[in-house]
Design a protein around this motif. Structure first.
Motif, PDB file in Angstrom:
ATOM      1  N   LYS A 300       0.827  -1.206   0.000  1.00 54.89           N
ATOM      2  CA  LYS A 300       0.000   0.000   0.000  1.00 54.89           C
ATOM      3  C   LYS A 300       0.864   1.260   0.000  1.00 54.89           C
ATOM      4  CE  LYS A 300      -3.616   0.567   2.402  1.00 54.89           C
ATOM      5  NZ  LYS A 300      -4.509   0.706   3.579  1.00 54.89           N
ATOM      6  N   ASP A 303       2.025   2.760  -3.244  1.00 52.82           N
ATOM      7  CA  ASP A 303       1.090   3.627  -3.959  1.00 52.82           C
ATOM      8  C   ASP A 303       1.101   5.048  -3.405  1.00 52.82           C
ATOM      9  OD1 ASP A 303       0.291   1.536  -5.562  1.00 52.82           O
ATOM     10  OD2 ASP A 303      -1.381   0.969  -4.270  1.00 52.82           O
ATOM     11  N   ASN A 305       0.643   5.810  -0.182  1.00 49.67           N
ATOM     12  CA  ASN A 305      -0.221   5.938   0.990  1.00 49.67           C
ATOM     13  C   ASN A 305       0.620   5.917   2.261  1.00 49.67           C
ATOM     14  OD1 ASN A 305      -2.648   5.823  -0.581  1.00 49.67           O
ATOM     15  ND2 ASN A 305      -2.344   3.622  -0.778  1.00 49.67           N
ATOM     16  N   ARG A 306       0.590   6.991   3.011  1.00 49.68           N
ATOM     17  CA  ARG A 306       1.318   7.055   4.282  1.00 49.68           C
ATOM     18  C   ARG A 306       0.430   6.493   5.380  1.00 49.68           C
ATOM     19  NH1 ARG A 306       3.850   7.028   8.591  1.00 49.68           N
ATOM     20  NH2 ARG A 306       5.557   8.437   9.110  1.00 49.68           N
TER      21      ARG A 306
END
Length: 414
Positions: A300, A303, A305-306
């Motif tokens: 994830k 992509d 996304n933190r």
């Protein structure tokens, strides 16, 4: 696809023997059938709780290590009376090489679970058998089977969690059902197919199953209409209880809720990407449930996304712990840790900093690839720790190692 086949039974005073076979049945096939057949007796009726005389158990099994080549076999075992009137196990089995089986499962599990077993024998019919020409049954569509067994997103997530738990933990998942044993053969392979479609492709070959309570299989059946069996399962899934929810650690549960709700192509790609990440870290067969969830969260992050801080910290901690496993790819662990730590601009929990300092010192001492860059990252993050923690980490490091090499200007402030 052709499979060799054979039957084994106790036909005379000489004891059990292969009483029918296809021409190219190998000695390993025969030995593996012998061992498998001899272990089935304990699953049948002894105290009224297990399968009875004349009933059959369907197994999808990988043979044990017994000095020869391992086989995959689909076997139907039936309790019968021999010519002396003794209760004896008759087993009819189809054989496939383990490598070919693994390839089929990785590509399309319906190529295995869909093999028609309706004509498998429960009694001997001649001594010569032709190779089995496999015919596939229809109906192996995930959406159709999920609806058939009431596998809503929440229930499917719970099933996948239990399956991964069993496979990664080396145990068995028992499906609890009111169905009689005469109906569990179709049920277990259809539920196993649903599970396989949510599994990492490289782990699917471990998804063996049994239509009775054979806990040697990854998925077995505990029928309330005729239970009994072998061993105690690691976990259970009640097919008749639609109310249970996945109430597990959110770090792990998020993975299975994603797999349960994702569109087919998204799920397929996520599983492939997770498998690649894990394969770069450790051999896939050694991947724990925690590391599988870690690969999901790392995917994830790819992509952009933190994640929340607690998820981020746990991923870093799991990578550090993974790096302690002898089979880990240390260079890749370093690369991923560097990638993670460069994204961090705040203090990490004390325990993670301890593990980070310990790792960077060992990697520098071993002159490992990425070791010094890892130290740069760790030393930069030490600036965010409290002074007391910085001093404690330094004292522990100096005590443990002869010297500590810092390559960051930030370390000069300690």
């Amino acid at each position: 696809m052709k499979m060799e086949q054979a039957c084994r039974f106790r036909t005379d005073e000489a004891g059990y023997m292969v009483c029918a076979r296809s021409q190219d049945l190998t000695a390993d096939n025969e030995n593996n059938l012998g061992y498998f057949n001899s272990t089935m007796t304990s699953l049948f009726e002894k105290d009224g709780s297990g399968p009875k005389m004349g009933q059959s158990i369907l197994s999808y099994a990988v043979s044990e290590e017994n000095g020869g080549r391992r086989d995959f076999l689909i076997a139907k075992s039936t309790m019968r009376s021999d010519i002396k009137g003794r209760a004896s196990i008759f087993t009819h089995a189809y054989f496939m090489g383990l490598d070919e089986y693994a390839r089929c499962m990785e590509t399309d599990p319906s190529a295995i679970y869909g093999i028609d077993t309706g004509d498998m024998m429960t009694a001997q019919s001649g001594s010569q058998l032709p190779p089995k020409e496999t015919v596939l049954r229809g109906g192996f569509e995930l959406s159709v089977l999920r609806e058939k067994y009431g596998l809503t997103d929440e229930r499917y997530a719970l099933l996948l969690y239990n399956v991964y738990q069993a496979v990664a933990g080396g145990g068995s998942l028992a499906l609890l059902t009111q169905l009689p044993l005469s109906q569990t053969q179709d049920m277990v392979r259809e539920v196993a197919y649903c599970a396989a479609m949510g599994m990492l492709p490289g782990l699917r070959w471990r998804l063996t199953c049994s239509s009775a309570a054979d806990t040697r299989a990854a998925i077995c059946v505990s029928s309330k209409a005729g239970g009994g069996g072998m061993g105690i399962p690691l976990c259970t899934f009640d097919l008749d209880d639609g109310g249970r929810r996945l109430e597990e650690d959110p770090f792990v549960a998020e993975l299975f809720r994603y797999l349960a709700s994702a569109a087919p192509e998204e799920r397929r790609q996520m599983l492939l990407d997770m498998q690649y990440i894990l394969g770069e870290l450790v051999p896939l067969e050694y991947a724990s449930l925690e590391m599988i969830a870690t690969a999901y969260h790392m995917r994830k992050m790819n992509d952009g996304n933190r994640p929340e801080n607690d998820v981020y910290d746990r991923v870093v901690g799991n990578l550090l712990l993974c790096g302690r496993v002898p089979s880990a790819n240390q260079e890749t662990v370093n690369k991923l840790l560097i990638w993670m730590l460069k994204r961090q601009n705040a203090a990490l929990p004390k325990r993670i900093m301890e593990l980070s300092v310990d790792r960077c010192v060992k990697q520098v001492q071993a002159d490992a690839a990425g070791g010094r860059e890892l130290c740069d990252c760790v030393c930069r993050l030490l600036q965010y720790s409290r002074s007391a923690e910085q001093l404690e980490l330094l004292q522990k490091t100096v005590k443990t190692f002869d010297c500590l090499l810092y390559t960051s200007d930030a370390a000069d402030d300690l």
